[in-house]
Design an enzyme around this catalytic site. Structure first.
Site, PDB file in Angstrom:
ATOM      1  N   SER A   1     -17.305  37.485 100.229  1.00 39.19           N
ATOM      2  CA  SER A   1     -18.096  36.676 101.143  1.00 39.19           C
ATOM      3  C   SER A   1     -18.447  37.526 102.355  1.00 39.19           C
ATOM      4  CB  SER A   1     -17.273  35.452 101.588  1.00 39.19           C
ATOM      5  OG  SER A   1     -17.844  34.814 102.709  1.00 39.19           O
TER       6      SER A   1
ATOM      7  N   TYR B   1      -8.874  32.091 105.372  1.00 40.12           N
ATOM      8  CA  TYR B   1      -9.933  32.367 104.402  1.00 40.12           C
ATOM      9  C   TYR B   1     -10.456  33.789 104.549  1.00 40.12           C
ATOM     10  CZ  TYR B   1     -14.397  32.048 101.929  1.00 40.12           C
ATOM     11  OH  TYR B   1     -15.457  32.280 101.081  1.00 40.12           O
TER      12      TYR B   1
END
Length: 274
Positions: free
Chosen positions: A133, A146
């Site tokens: 990501s 995360y």
């Protein structure tokens, strides 16, 4: 010529589902997996072979890998897509939730990669695609667990890429920005696990208001766009090490070069807006 075979994790929705369909369209043999087989029944109708696989369970991984090798003799590509986002301030995120985040986003890809590498080394061919990501390049307040998991996945992929290059194996990091999926629905559910003290309410205000995580903001891309880049990387003779997907991801790559003090001031300003 026998079709190439790909194993994809986390196919119940979003990028995983789109990737499975994209590979089928390119006439690959696709093993689409998810924790709950009921969630991927429609992919079976589309031409995928289905399997139950929880990336936190080594027995599941070994069973599916052995099955593919028994049925096809080869695994040409794996797509480590299964994952989710645990958001919340570091102080208010229980350690159990951080461990769970890393178990799925980091240890899961590690388990599957270790299971397929002996086969790929024997074949002297294969592609490992890890879904990272933009959050694997730039961290932000409330994204510690995360972002940490994605940073770890990036570091491990960088090491792995050099380790397996002599064996003819490629490793690719696909780095989307916001994607039009149900990611925020899961993220909102996970943030409820926070042990709120009242010290970080500005984070929750910004989190609840922003549409960036939901993929509805400017620069968001569709799962199909990400899937197309995944298939291209799997099909390339020599794929790039990183594939940023969408303008936010491309900007995030450049954001790493912004001085820390400037980035911190920006996040402080955003926090005050909350």
């Amino acid at each position: 010529m026998q079709p190439k075979t790909v194993l994809i994790t986390g196919c119940s929705s979003g990028i995983g589902r789109a990737a499975a369909l994209a590979f089928v369209e390119e006439e690959w043999t696709v093993y689409a997996t998810a924790r709950n087989p009921a969630d991927i029944e429609s992919l079976g109708d589309a031409g995928c072979t289905l399997a139950t696989l929880d990336v936190t369970k080594q027995a599941d991984i070994d069973r599916v890998v052995d099955r593919i090798l028994d049925e096809h003799g080869t695994i040409d590509c794996i797509v480590n897509n299964a994952g989710y986002g645990q958001f919340g301030p570091i102080e208010e995120t229980p350690i159990e939730q951080v461990e769970k985040q890393f178990d799925v986003n980091v240890y899961g890809p590690h388990r599957l990669t270790r299971a397929v590498l002996p086969h790929m080394r024997r074949e002297e061919d294969g592609t490992i695609i890890n879904l990272s990501s933009v959050a694997g390049r730039v961290s932000f307040p409330g994204g510690g667990p995360y972002c940490g998991s994605k940073f770890a996945l990036e570091a491990m992929s960088d090491a792995l890429r050099s380790e397996v290059e002599p064996h003819g194996i490629d490793v690719v990091l696909v780095e989307p920005g916001p994607v039009k999926t149900e990611f925020k629905v899961r993220a909102e559910k996970e943030v409820e696990n926070s042990e709120r003290s009242g010290a970080y309410e500005s984070f929750y205000s910004v989190f609840e208001d922003t549409q960036m995580i939901a993929g509805d903001g400017p620069g968001s891309v569709t799962p199909e766009r990400v899937a197309a880049d995944i298939v291209n990387a799997a099909s390339a003779t020599k794929p790039p090490a990183r594939v940023p997907v969408g303008p936010v991801a491309q900007a995030g790559t450049l954001a790493r070069f912004i001085p820390d003090v400037a980035r911190d001031k920006f996040f402080s300003f955003v926090s005050r807006l909350g």
